[in-house]
Design a protein around this motif. Structure first.
Motif, PDB file in Angstrom:
ATOM      1  N   UNK A 108       1.334  -1.285   0.615  1.00 46.19           N
ATOM      2  CA  UNK A 108       0.234   0.058  -0.318  1.00 46.19           C
ATOM      3  C   UNK A 108       1.152   1.511  -0.253  1.00 46.19           C
ATOM      4  N   UNK A 109       0.031   2.548  -0.239  1.00 42.98           N
ATOM      5  CA  UNK A 109       0.798   3.647  -0.620  1.00 42.98           C
ATOM      6  C   UNK A 109       1.198   4.443   0.608  1.00 42.98           C
ATOM      7  N   UNK A 110       1.374   5.166   0.915  1.00 37.30           N
ATOM      8  CA  UNK A 110       1.564   6.219   2.321  1.00 37.30           C
ATOM      9  C   UNK A 110      -0.132   6.433   2.287  1.00 37.30           C
ATOM     10  N   UNK A 111      -0.583   7.106   1.767  1.00 36.17           N
ATOM     11  CA  UNK A 111      -2.124   7.336   1.352  1.00 36.17           C
ATOM     12  C   UNK A 111      -2.869   6.207   1.441  1.00 36.17           C
ATOM     13  N   UNK A 112      -2.796   5.010   1.347  1.00 36.22           N
ATOM     14  CA  UNK A 112      -3.774   4.010   0.778  1.00 36.22           C
ATOM     15  C   UNK A 112      -3.544   3.607   2.240  1.00 36.22           C
ATOM     16  N   UNK A 113      -2.795   3.694   2.629  1.00 36.84           N
ATOM     17  CA  UNK A 113      -2.607   3.339   4.595  1.00 36.84           C
ATOM     18  C   UNK A 113      -2.847   4.128   5.604  1.00 36.84           C
ATOM     19  N   UNK A 114      -2.759   5.584   4.940  1.00 37.46           N
ATOM     20  CA  UNK A 114      -3.282   6.204   6.533  1.00 37.46           C
ATOM     21  C   UNK A 114      -5.270   6.030   6.266  1.00 37.46           C
ATOM     22  N   UNK A 150     -15.928  11.106   5.127  1.00 42.71           N
ATOM     23  CA  UNK A 150     -16.499  12.530   5.139  1.00 42.71           C
ATOM     24  C   UNK A 150     -15.435  12.924   6.407  1.00 42.71           C
ATOM     25  N   UNK A 151     -15.510  12.303   7.505  1.00 42.39           N
ATOM     26  CA  UNK A 151     -14.473  12.163   8.723  1.00 42.39           C
ATOM     27  C   UNK A 151     -12.864  12.040   7.937  1.00 42.39           C
ATOM     28  N   UNK A 152     -12.204  10.989   7.301  1.00 49.49           N
ATOM     29  CA  UNK A 152     -11.532  11.339   6.349  1.00 49.49           C
ATOM     30  C   UNK A 152     -10.562  12.392   5.659  1.00 49.49           C
ATOM     31  N   UNK A 153     -12.140  12.587   5.351  1.00 52.52           N
ATOM     32  CA  UNK A 153     -11.488  13.653   3.597  1.00 52.52           C
ATOM     33  C   UNK A 153     -11.143  14.736   4.189  1.00 52.52           C
ATOM     34  N   UNK A 154     -11.913  15.128   6.366  1.00 48.37           N
ATOM     35  CA  UNK A 154     -11.779  16.517   6.764  1.00 48.37           C
ATOM     36  C   UNK A 154     -10.607  16.674   6.937  1.00 48.37           C
ATOM     37  N   UNK A 155     -10.041  14.915   7.981  1.00 48.14           N
ATOM     38  CA  UNK A 155      -8.966  14.815   8.206  1.00 48.14           C
ATOM     39  C   UNK A 155      -8.158  14.876   7.301  1.00 48.14           C
ATOM     40  N   UNK A 156      -7.533  14.796   6.772  1.00 44.51           N
ATOM     41  CA  UNK A 156      -6.446  14.027   5.455  1.00 44.51           C
ATOM     42  C   UNK A 156      -6.035  15.807   4.401  1.00 44.51           C
ATOM     43  N   UNK A 157      -7.628  16.426   4.085  1.00 43.04           N
ATOM     44  CA  UNK A 157      -7.964  17.685   3.400  1.00 43.04           C
ATOM     45  C   UNK A 157      -8.149  16.990   1.978  1.00 43.04           C
ATOM     46  N   UNK A 158      -8.855  15.905   1.633  1.00 46.74           N
ATOM     47  CA  UNK A 158      -8.448  14.831   0.714  1.00 46.74           C
ATOM     48  C   UNK A 158     -11.009  15.335   0.663  1.00 46.74           C
ATOM     49  N   UNK A 159     -10.691  14.887  -1.031  1.00 49.05           N
ATOM     50  CA  UNK A 159     -12.181  15.006  -1.164  1.00 49.05           C
ATOM     51  C   UNK A 159     -12.589  14.023  -0.597  1.00 49.05           C
ATOM     52  N   UNK A 160     -13.909  13.278  -0.563  1.00 45.68           N
ATOM     53  CA  UNK A 160     -14.118  12.519  -0.266  1.00 45.68           C
ATOM     54  C   UNK A 160     -14.288  10.780  -1.866  1.00 45.68           C
TER      55      UNK A 160
END
Length: 66
Positions: free
Chosen positions: A11-17, A29-39
């Motif tokens: 897995x990539x770093x982001x995939x692991x996160x 939604x919570x993950x997107x907000x925390x990592x500053x990504x879109x859903x």
């Protein structure tokens, strides 16, 4: 509680996160907000990680102390 991701090396770093946050009960939604990504990006990363195959091992902290 601690989790171990078997197959994490694929897995990539982001995939692991995303996997860790998702497997610990966070919403997309919570993950997107925390990592500053879109859903949509969170969904893509999670689906890629699932396609690569990984296994989650849950354990209590006392199991890791030996």
């Amino acid at each position: 509680m601690q989790i171990e991701i078997r197959g994490a090396e694929r897995l990539s770093f982001r995939e692991r996160q995303v996997v860790v946050l998702k497997e610990t009960g966070n919403s997309a939604q919570a993950i997107a907000e925390q990592l500053k990504l879109s859903q949509a990006t969170v969904a893509t990363l999670y689906n890629r990680a699932k396609a690569k195959g990984y296994q989650i091992q849950y354990s209590t902290s006392s199991e890791f102390k030996g």
